[in-house]
Scaffold this motif. Structure first.
Motif, PDB file in Angstrom:
ATOM      1  N   ASP A 105     -16.631  35.785  40.362  1.00  0.00           N
ATOM      2  CA  ASP A 105     -16.366  36.886  41.037  1.00  0.00           C
ATOM      3  C   ASP A 105     -16.660  38.248  39.309  1.00  0.00           C
ATOM      4  N   LEU A 106     -17.605  37.337  38.323  1.00  0.00           N
ATOM      5  CA  LEU A 106     -18.106  38.222  37.260  1.00  0.00           C
ATOM      6  C   LEU A 106     -19.264  38.373  37.432  1.00  0.00           C
ATOM      7  N   GLU A 107     -20.393  39.561  37.722  1.00  0.00           N
ATOM      8  CA  GLU A 107     -21.149  40.336  37.997  1.00  0.00           C
ATOM      9  C   GLU A 107     -22.479  39.496  36.221  1.00  0.00           C
ATOM     10  N   ASP A 108     -23.466  38.667  36.367  1.00  0.00           N
ATOM     11  CA  ASP A 108     -23.761  38.002  35.576  1.00  0.00           C
ATOM     12  C   ASP A 108     -23.918  38.349  34.665  1.00  0.00           C
ATOM     13  N   GLU A 109     -24.985  39.482  34.808  1.00  0.00           N
ATOM     14  CA  GLU A 109     -24.433  40.602  33.383  1.00  0.00           C
ATOM     15  C   GLU A 109     -23.453  40.836  32.364  1.00  0.00           C
ATOM     16  N   TYR A 110     -22.573  40.713  33.133  1.00  0.00           N
ATOM     17  CA  TYR A 110     -21.230  40.498  32.707  1.00  0.00           C
ATOM     18  C   TYR A 110     -20.961  39.698  31.964  1.00  0.00           C
ATOM     19  N   ARG A 111     -21.079  38.387  32.555  1.00  0.00           N
ATOM     20  CA  ARG A 111     -21.072  36.738  32.141  1.00  0.00           C
ATOM     21  C   ARG A 111     -21.938  36.728  30.424  1.00  0.00           C
ATOM     22  N   LYS A 112     -23.159  37.404  30.330  1.00  0.00           N
ATOM     23  CA  LYS A 112     -23.693  36.916  29.713  1.00  0.00           C
ATOM     24  C   LYS A 112     -23.499  37.381  28.251  1.00  0.00           C
ATOM     25  N   VAL A 113     -23.460  39.498  28.931  1.00  0.00           N
ATOM     26  CA  VAL A 113     -22.502  40.238  27.673  1.00  0.00           C
ATOM     27  C   VAL A 113     -21.476  39.124  26.657  1.00  0.00           C
ATOM     28  N   MET A 114     -20.023  39.028  27.642  1.00  0.00           N
ATOM     29  CA  MET A 114     -19.586  38.454  27.441  1.00  0.00           C
ATOM     30  C   MET A 114     -19.945  37.057  26.560  1.00  0.00           C
ATOM     31  N   LYS A 115     -20.794  35.931  27.004  1.00  0.00           N
ATOM     32  CA  LYS A 115     -21.415  35.246  26.271  1.00  0.00           C
ATOM     33  C   LYS A 115     -21.599  35.198  24.372  1.00  0.00           C
ATOM     34  N   GLU A 116     -22.120  36.112  25.248  1.00  0.00           N
ATOM     35  CA  GLU A 116     -23.155  36.885  23.925  1.00  0.00           C
ATOM     36  C   GLU A 116     -21.805  37.243  22.296  1.00  0.00           C
ATOM     37  N   PHE A 117     -21.744  38.278  22.940  1.00  0.00           N
ATOM     38  CA  PHE A 117     -19.598  38.613  22.292  1.00  0.00           C
ATOM     39  C   PHE A 117     -19.319  37.835  21.776  1.00  0.00           C
ATOM     40  N   ALA A 118     -19.013  36.602  22.917  1.00  0.00           N
ATOM     41  CA  ALA A 118     -18.787  35.712  21.695  1.00  0.00           C
ATOM     42  C   ALA A 118     -18.988  34.928  21.005  1.00  0.00           C
ATOM     43  N   ALA A 119     -19.631  34.681  21.091  1.00  0.00           N
ATOM     44  CA  ALA A 119     -20.548  34.005  20.058  1.00  0.00           C
ATOM     45  C   ALA A 119     -21.187  34.462  18.739  1.00  0.00           C
ATOM     46  N   ARG A 120     -20.682  36.038  18.773  1.00  0.00           N
ATOM     47  CA  ARG A 120     -20.536  37.224  17.477  1.00  0.00           C
ATOM     48  C   ARG A 120     -19.109  37.414  17.110  1.00  0.00           C
ATOM     49  N   LEU A 121     -17.859  36.905  17.769  1.00  0.00           N
ATOM     50  CA  LEU A 121     -16.695  36.604  17.348  1.00  0.00           C
ATOM     51  C   LEU A 121     -16.467  35.315  16.324  1.00  0.00           C
ATOM     52  N   GLU A 122     -16.800  34.381  17.148  1.00  0.00           N
ATOM     53  CA  GLU A 122     -17.134  33.375  16.898  1.00  0.00           C
ATOM     54  C   GLU A 122     -17.618  33.142  14.864  1.00  0.00           C
ATOM     55  N   LYS A 123     -18.251  33.728  15.053  1.00  0.00           N
ATOM     56  CA  LYS A 123     -19.469  33.675  14.059  1.00  0.00           C
ATOM     57  C   LYS A 123     -18.495  34.657  13.172  1.00  0.00           C
ATOM     58  N   LEU A 124     -17.359  35.806  13.054  1.00  0.00           N
ATOM     59  CA  LEU A 124     -17.133  36.465  12.087  1.00  0.00           C
ATOM     60  C   LEU A 124     -15.754  35.515  12.089  1.00  0.00           C
ATOM     61  N   ALA A 125     -14.690  34.772  12.997  1.00  0.00           N
ATOM     62  CA  ALA A 125     -13.616  34.747  12.906  1.00  0.00           C
ATOM     63  C   ALA A 125     -13.843  33.488  11.528  1.00  0.00           C
ATOM     64  N   GLU A 126     -15.191  32.669  11.224  1.00  0.00           N
ATOM     65  CA  GLU A 126     -15.403  31.732  11.074  1.00  0.00           C
ATOM     66  C   GLU A 126     -15.990  32.180   9.269  1.00  0.00           C
ATOM     67  N   GLU A 127     -16.332  33.449   9.446  1.00  0.00           N
ATOM     68  CA  GLU A 127     -16.783  34.603   8.073  1.00  0.00           C
ATOM     69  C   GLU A 127     -15.634  34.264   7.483  1.00  0.00           C
ATOM     70  N   LEU A 128     -14.042  35.451   8.591  1.00  0.00           N
ATOM     71  CA  LEU A 128     -12.886  35.497   7.687  1.00  0.00           C
ATOM     72  C   LEU A 128     -12.284  34.722   6.992  1.00  0.00           C
TER      73      LEU A 128
END
Ligand SMILES: O=C(O)CCC(=O)C(=O)O
Ligand SMILES: [Fe+2]
Length: 306
Positions: A105-128
């Motif tokens: 039930d997620l739009e493709d665009e939503y799925r795509k941006v959540m993937k991208e956002f998660a990749a950024r957060l993963e990097k930030l988590a490791e930096e922290l």
């Protein structure tokens, strides 16, 4: 009381680095929480995540929540509800394997941006985690390695909305708990508040701030730091007006990661048996049943008799 710690990450690259690192250490020792600004995740992507999360809530979650409330009679309760939370959520897993494609039930665009956002957060988590290592006197990469297990960390995002509630004094958005895992990165609504943490016996608001990311530490970091840093109780209160969006991403150890206090953080003999050693998956199995109870009995459960 000191005000809620806000860390400007840009200052880590200039002459105020030392003072900023000290603020992070103070926040970890005394709050278990802090808020990041200028964290490097762009405003555009955050705005898109927010818009699509709110659209998805309107389209797919709101009506379902109302029906659940009507069916259970939850809006007419007269005494405190202790076994339910006034929230509507779904959980996306990113690591070790993404399950986003299973959410039809997620739009493709939503799925795509959540993937991208998660990749950024993963990097930030490791930096922290590395900033924490530096403050703790642990070698760079220690915490990332401690979380790694055989398949790498568990990383996932809980997308929540807290709809307006007619009985805020009787129902919590989310009952008080500490988080089980490692480090949590939260993108919260910048208008509707609700998140509170317990500090010195008092509930303190985590202030909404546009484009900030709220960080808090889970039980695993308390164990690994041998209690130098502590996971802190927090809860979400409901509001009579406005729906609160909250996107919480949990960077946790892998299932088979062995968690125990870092040797470098054991100062003396007495200090040695304060925290147990266990496999993260076993801790999670216990946590699932005891999330809304004190953390100490969870730690005790894994101690081996002396
Ligand atoms: O919604 C929030 O602000 C916090 C959520 C939370 O504490 C959790 O899911 O563990
Ligand atoms: Fe939490």
């Amino acid at each position: 009381m000191a005000s809620f710690p806000v860390i400007n990450m840009e200052k880590l690259h200039g002459e105020e680095r030392g003072a900023t690192m000290a603020m992070i250490n103070d926040a970890c020792e005394n709050w278990g929480f802090f808020e990041l600004v200028n964290h490097g995740i762009g405003r555009e992507i955050m705005d898109t995540v927010e818009k699509l999360t709110k659209d998805h809530y309107k389209k797919c979650m709101e009506q379902r929540f109302k029906e659940m409330v009507a069916k259970t009679g939850l809006e007419n309760v007269e005494s405190e509800i202790k076994d339910l939370d006034w929230e509507t959520t779904f959980f996306l897993r990113h690591l070790p394997l993404s399950n986003i494609s299973e959410f039809h039930d997620l739009e493709d665009e939503y799925r795509k941006v959540m993937k991208e956002f998660a990749a950024r957060l993963e990097k930030l988590a490791e930096e922290l985690l590395d900033l924490l290592c530096e403050n703790l006197g642990l070698e760079k990469g220690y915490l990332k390695k401690a979380f790694y297990g055989s398949k790498g960390p568990n990383f996932g995002t809980k997308v929540s909305n807290y709809p307006p509630c007619p009985k805020p004094d009787l129902i919590k958005g989310l009952r008080a708990h500490t988080d089980a895992g490692g480090i949590i990165l939260l993108f919260q609504d910048d208008k509707v508040s609700g998140l509170q943490l317990l500090k010195d016996g008092e509930w303190v608001d985590v202030p909404p701030m546009r484009h900030s990311i709220v960080i808090n530490l889970g039980d695993q970091l308390e164990v690994i730091t041998n209690g130098k840093y502590k996971s802190v109780l927090h809860r979400v209160i409901t509001q009579t007006d406005g729906t609160r969006m909250s996107i919480a991403s949990f960077y946790n150890p892998g299932n088979d990661a062995l968690i125990y206090p870092a040797h470098a953080l054991i100062d003396n003999e007495e200090d040695k048996n304060q925290y147990p050693k266990f496999m993260f998956e076993d801790y999670m199995n216990l946590y699932t049943r005891l999330k809304f109870e004190a953390k100490e009995p969870r730690f005790e459960a894994f101690k081996t008799p002396a």
